[in-house]
Scaffold this motif. Structure first.
Motif, PDB file in Angstrom:
ATOM      1  N   SER A  90      34.314  52.073  40.170  1.00 41.79           N
ATOM      2  CA  SER A  90      35.415  51.128  40.356  1.00 41.79           C
ATOM      3  C   SER A  90      36.507  51.752  41.208  1.00 41.79           C
ATOM      4  O   SER A  90      36.601  52.966  41.318  1.00 41.79           O
ATOM      5  N   ASP A  98      47.534  45.281  39.590  1.00 41.88           N
ATOM      6  CA  ASP A  98      46.528  44.831  38.633  1.00 41.88           C
ATOM      7  C   ASP A  98      45.246  44.274  39.269  1.00 41.88           C
ATOM      8  O   ASP A  98      44.346  43.869  38.567  1.00 41.88           O
ATOM      9  N   TYR A 101      42.268  46.460  38.182  1.00 38.26           N
ATOM     10  CA  TYR A 101      42.063  46.259  36.746  1.00 38.26           C
ATOM     11  C   TYR A 101      41.372  44.924  36.497  1.00 38.26           C
ATOM     12  O   TYR A 101      40.414  44.838  35.724  1.00 38.26           O
ATOM     13  N   GLU A 102      41.851  43.879  37.159  1.00 41.47           N
ATOM     14  CA  GLU A 102      41.258  42.543  36.986  1.00 41.47           C
ATOM     15  C   GLU A 102      39.813  42.514  37.485  1.00 41.47           C
ATOM     16  O   GLU A 102      38.958  41.859  36.890  1.00 41.47           O
ATOM     17  N   LYS A 105      37.743  44.103  34.815  1.00 44.92           N
ATOM     18  CA  LYS A 105      37.653  43.178  33.677  1.00 44.92           C
ATOM     19  C   LYS A 105      36.632  42.076  33.959  1.00 44.92           C
ATOM     20  O   LYS A 105      35.793  41.761  33.113  1.00 44.92           O
ATOM     21  N   ARG A 106      36.681  41.490  35.159  1.00 44.87           N
ATOM     22  CA  ARG A 106      35.714  40.440  35.541  1.00 44.87           C
ATOM     23  C   ARG A 106      34.287  40.995  35.524  1.00 44.87           C
ATOM     24  O   ARG A 106      33.354  40.340  35.062  1.00 44.87           O
ATOM     25  N   ILE A 108      33.102  43.528  33.756  1.00 47.75           N
ATOM     26  CA  ILE A 108      32.688  43.739  32.367  1.00 47.75           C
ATOM     27  C   ILE A 108      32.291  42.415  31.723  1.00 47.75           C
ATOM     28  O   ILE A 108      31.238  42.319  31.073  1.00 47.75           O
ATOM     29  N   LEU A 109      33.093  41.400  31.899  1.00 44.67           N
ATOM     30  CA  LEU A 109      32.798  40.092  31.304  1.00 44.67           C
ATOM     31  C   LEU A 109      31.534  39.477  31.888  1.00 44.67           C
ATOM     32  O   LEU A 109      30.755  38.846  31.174  1.00 44.67           O
ATOM     33  N   ARG A 112      28.116  40.834  30.294  1.00 49.31           N
ATOM     34  CA  ARG A 112      27.945  40.749  28.845  1.00 49.31           C
ATOM     35  C   ARG A 112      26.687  40.004  28.440  1.00 49.31           C
ATOM     36  O   ARG A 112      26.262  40.090  27.302  1.00 49.31           O
TER      37      ARG A 112
END
Length: 128
Positions: A90, A98, A101-102, A105-106, A108-109, A112
């Motif tokens: 990353s 951010d 970071y965003e 986060k995207r 990771i989601l 899933r």
């Protein structure tokens, strides 16, 4: 005189769990999940790309040396010697910014669900 039993040699004795020896489970795990996916995150300049390159023998992760790198979180990085690990580098997190970071986060989601080999299995946070 009572004859003594030879001591067990855990290196040479490959018996089952009944004799107290632990057995590797990697073969069973790899049948279920043939690729282990790791996302490497952290601040800019902490050595995320260098860690990937040195620990996993990957040469595609570009180190930026204390400045924001050009990592693409979607790029799969694998070692030619061991394709069982898939790494994702990353961009570094910066105070007050951010976007990276965003993006993490995207990512990771989005990882899933789906086929187990395509899911994210671990997040490795790198810090000083």
């Amino acid at each position: 005189m009572k004859q003594q039993k030879p001591e067990a040699d855990p290196v040479r004795d490959r018996g089952g769990p009944s004799n107290g020896n632990l057995q590797p489970t990697t073969d069973k795990i790899l049948q279920i999940c043939p690729r282990f996916r790791i996302l490497v995150i952290g601040k800019t300049g902490v050595g995320k790309s260098t860690l990937i390159n040195r620990a996993f023998g990957v040469t595609a992760a570009v180190s930026a040396h204390y400045r924001p790198g050009e990592a693409n979180i979607e790029t799969e990085l694998t070692s030619p010697e061991n394709t069982l690990f898939v790494l994702h580098d990353s961009k570094g997190f910066e105070p007050g910014e951010d976007t990276n970071y965003e993006a993490a986060k995207r990512f990771i989601l989005s990882r899933r669900s789906g086929a187990l080999k395509d899911r994210l299995h671990a997040v490795w946070y790198v810090s000083f």
